[in-house]
Design a protein around this motif. Sequence first.
Motif, PDB file in Angstrom:
ATOM      1  N   LEU A   1       0.825  -1.214   0.000  1.00  0.00           N
ATOM      2  CA  LEU A   1       0.000   0.000   0.000  1.00  0.00           C
ATOM      3  C   LEU A   1       0.857   1.262   0.000  1.00  0.00           C
ATOM      4  O   LEU A   1       0.519   2.253  -0.650  1.00  0.00           O
ATOM      5  CB  LEU A   1      -0.957  -0.006   1.193  1.00  0.00           C
ATOM      6  N   ARG A   2       1.985   1.214   0.714  1.00  0.00           N
ATOM      7  CA  ARG A   2       2.871   2.376   0.683  1.00  0.00           C
ATOM      8  C   ARG A   2       3.435   2.589  -0.719  1.00  0.00           C
ATOM      9  O   ARG A   2       3.450   3.717  -1.234  1.00  0.00           O
ATOM     10  CB  ARG A   2       4.017   2.176   1.677  1.00  0.00           C
ATOM     11  N   THR A   3       3.898   1.507  -1.336  1.00  0.00           N
ATOM     12  CA  THR A   3       4.494   1.619  -2.671  1.00  0.00           C
ATOM     13  C   THR A   3       3.477   2.113  -3.685  1.00  0.00           C
ATOM     14  O   THR A   3       3.803   2.910  -4.580  1.00  0.00           O
ATOM     15  CB  THR A   3       5.052   0.254  -3.113  1.00  0.00           C
ATOM     16  N   ALA A   4       2.232   1.653  -3.568  1.00  0.00           N
ATOM     17  CA  ALA A   4       1.172   2.047  -4.511  1.00  0.00           C
ATOM     18  C   ALA A   4       0.544   3.391  -4.142  1.00  0.00           C
ATOM     19  O   ALA A   4      -0.377   3.836  -4.838  1.00  0.00           O
ATOM     20  CB  ALA A   4       0.104   0.963  -4.573  1.00  0.00           C
ATOM     21  N   ARG A   5       1.003   4.028  -3.063  1.00  0.00           N
ATOM     22  CA  ARG A   5       0.494   5.334  -2.634  1.00  0.00           C
ATOM     23  C   ARG A   5      -1.027   5.300  -2.424  1.00  0.00           C
ATOM     24  O   ARG A   5      -1.770   6.157  -2.903  1.00  0.00           O
ATOM     25  CB  ARG A   5       0.886   6.439  -3.625  1.00  0.00           C
ATOM     26  N   ILE A   6      -1.463   4.290  -1.704  1.00  0.00           N
ATOM     27  CA  ILE A   6      -2.887   4.106  -1.443  1.00  0.00           C
ATOM     28  C   ILE A   6      -3.380   5.154  -0.442  1.00  0.00           C
ATOM     29  O   ILE A   6      -2.711   5.465   0.548  1.00  0.00           O
ATOM     30  CB  ILE A   6      -3.146   2.680  -0.910  1.00  0.00           C
ATOM     31  N   ASP A   7      -4.589   5.690  -0.704  1.00  0.00           N
ATOM     32  CA  ASP A   7      -5.184   6.721   0.143  1.00  0.00           C
ATOM     33  C   ASP A   7      -6.284   6.203   1.065  1.00  0.00           C
ATOM     34  O   ASP A   7      -6.613   6.850   2.061  1.00  0.00           O
ATOM     35  CB  ASP A   7      -5.792   7.826  -0.737  1.00  0.00           C
TER      36      ASP A   7
ATOM     37  N   GLY B   1      -7.775  -6.060   5.802  1.00  0.00           N
ATOM     38  CA  GLY B   1      -7.987  -4.735   5.239  1.00  0.00           C
ATOM     39  C   GLY B   1      -8.053  -3.663   6.308  1.00  0.00           C
ATOM     40  O   GLY B   1      -7.365  -2.630   6.230  1.00  0.00           O
ATOM     41  N   SER B   2      -8.868  -3.878   7.328  1.00  0.00           N
ATOM     42  CA  SER B   2      -8.994  -2.859   8.365  1.00  0.00           C
ATOM     43  C   SER B   2      -7.755  -2.797   9.245  1.00  0.00           C
ATOM     44  O   SER B   2      -7.377  -1.717   9.729  1.00  0.00           O
ATOM     45  CB  SER B   2     -10.244  -3.113   9.214  1.00  0.00           C
ATOM     46  N   LEU B   3      -7.075  -3.931   9.469  1.00  0.00           N
ATOM     47  CA  LEU B   3      -5.853  -3.915  10.275  1.00  0.00           C
ATOM     48  C   LEU B   3      -4.747  -3.123   9.581  1.00  0.00           C
ATOM     49  O   LEU B   3      -4.075  -2.290  10.206  1.00  0.00           O
ATOM     50  CB  LEU B   3      -5.392  -5.348  10.537  1.00  0.00           C
ATOM     51  N   VAL B   4      -4.554  -3.373   8.285  1.00  0.00           N
ATOM     52  CA  VAL B   4      -3.526  -2.649   7.541  1.00  0.00           C
ATOM     53  C   VAL B   4      -3.882  -1.167   7.446  1.00  0.00           C
ATOM     54  O   VAL B   4      -3.016  -0.286   7.578  1.00  0.00           O
ATOM     55  CB  VAL B   4      -3.338  -3.268   6.144  1.00  0.00           C
ATOM     56  N   ALA B   5      -5.165  -0.861   7.236  1.00  0.00           N
ATOM     57  CA  ALA B   5      -5.588   0.543   7.170  1.00  0.00           C
ATOM     58  C   ALA B   5      -5.310   1.255   8.487  1.00  0.00           C
ATOM     59  O   ALA B   5      -4.796   2.380   8.504  1.00  0.00           O
ATOM     60  CB  ALA B   5      -7.072   0.619   6.823  1.00  0.00           C
ATOM     61  N   GLU B   6      -5.647   0.613   9.599  1.00  0.00           N
ATOM     62  CA  GLU B   6      -5.397   1.239  10.899  1.00  0.00           C
ATOM     63  C   GLU B   6      -3.898   1.426  11.128  1.00  0.00           C
ATOM     64  O   GLU B   6      -3.461   2.465  11.634  1.00  0.00           O
ATOM     65  CB  GLU B   6      -6.004   0.387  12.011  1.00  0.00           C
ATOM     66  N   HIS B   7      -3.104   0.438  10.744  1.00  0.00           N
ATOM     67  CA  HIS B   7      -1.649   0.530  10.884  1.00  0.00           C
ATOM     68  C   HIS B   7      -1.081   1.720  10.112  1.00  0.00           C
ATOM     69  O   HIS B   7      -0.189   2.425  10.604  1.00  0.00           O
ATOM     70  CB  HIS B   7      -1.015  -0.775  10.387  1.00  0.00           C
ATOM     71  N   LEU B   8      -1.626   1.960   8.919  1.00  0.00           N
ATOM     72  CA  LEU B   8      -1.120   3.041   8.063  1.00  0.00           C
ATOM     73  C   LEU B   8      -1.850   4.367   8.274  1.00  0.00           C
ATOM     74  O   LEU B   8      -1.502   5.374   7.643  1.00  0.00           O
ATOM     75  CB  LEU B   8      -1.244   2.626   6.593  1.00  0.00           C
ATOM     76  N   GLY B   9      -2.867   4.378   9.131  1.00  0.00           N
ATOM     77  CA  GLY B   9      -3.621   5.602   9.366  1.00  0.00           C
ATOM     78  C   GLY B   9      -4.514   5.993   8.206  1.00  0.00           C
ATOM     79  O   GLY B   9      -4.764   7.185   7.980  1.00  0.00           O
TER      80      GLY B   9
END
Length: 458
Positions: free
Chosen positions: A121-127, A138-146
């Motif tokens: 997600l960082r590499t793909a510049r996900i918002d 999905g929700s765990l990674v989203a919470e981790h990345l804010g």
Amino acid sequence: MPEHKSCLEPCHPAGQATVAFVRIAFFCPPLASHVAVMIAIANELAHRGHACFLVHHPQLAPLTAGTALAMLPLPADGCPWTPADMARHARLRPLPFGVRAIVRDMAAMTESLCQAGPALLRTARIDAVVSDQMEAAGSLVAEHLGLPCVTVASAVPINREPLVPLPVLPFPYQETDEALHRNVVTTRIADWMTAAHDRTIARLAEQLGCAPKQRLHDCLSPLADIVQLPRALDFPRRQASRMHFVGPLRTTQAAAAAPLPPVDPTRPLVFVSLGTLQGHRHGLLRRIALACQHLGVQSLVAHCGGLTPAQAARVPATWVVDRVDQRAAMRRADAVVAHAGLNTALDALAEGVPLLCLPLAFDQPGVAQRVQRAGAGLVLPGSASVTRIGAALRRVLHEPALREGARRLQPEIAAAGGARAAADIVEQVVHAGLEPAVPRIDSPAAEAPSDARAAVSR
């Protein structure tokens, strides 16, 4: 029961994007029906100018080919599982050994997605993230990345309330002390059976620096849940402020399927489908076809690739096909006999056709009970005999109340909004960064009050 105000209101007419271009990552189980729901939302978001990516095993690429959902594949060496393995296990009956295999698969998939997801997600510049309720990563990674996250109930929503039976259980909605006690006990049993996946979720949440999570339902978005149901088809809920009942999530692109056979317009037609994962149940399809034969009605069986040619030849239906244009079949049918998969049930109800539900696995018991409660069909166990199937099917074909019950749901399904409403919700969450309108609800059934009336009046 009072109506619940949504924490989101439409911020612009459907289809008129007011949100700047964003890049959205999608997470879901590797099953065709769940991927199709994500494709429907992604296609609408892409039409508004956003970029959408499915984070998953590279072998899922054929399912997304030609859609707006581009693949963001996991490293092949980071997946000790394959979508084919998971689909094969999903075809098992949900008895202890079958459930054990499915839970093991879910834990392995969540592990892979959480390990590789943040870097992808960082590499793909996900918002932002859109995640199926049945995939915690999905929700765990989203919470981790804010990142803002919306969860989607492609199946019956897993949002817990004391009086709402779990979707996998064949219980009606009842506001009684006995029903509340039943829900508490059966929820404990179900949680015991899925404990391996829950332990994985708890460990990954800690590793990723997320708020503590104990079970899959703790991973639902605090901002919005998109639900693929019309509100009138769900059980009554007291805690639905973040739930948005948008109805069927479908693409406008027609799937390749055979046209309808030459149906006799003077005789009733029964359409029979057990879906893509249960279409191999030759014995049940034979019993249904024999019941139709005894009633003297036409029957069209679609086995969705589940039967061999030899098996198909032994099903005594008027027509036995691999796949057919399902919506066209529903429009012509007088009744539908199905496994109570949510997509099949919604397609039938959208055409005002009553159902005979024979639930077999997963959330199908919950779908079946909702159809019956809405007065739009009847429910039998998947082990039902030819005689019982025939007696129930006669009622579905000839009792006006059941057809009227199905037709009552048609206007709400048509007006629910579907993919456009879902895209509105995703855009508004991303655009506004909304906080929950009410505190996050932690509602394990075991903590329910001993008196059901107290739970209803809260």
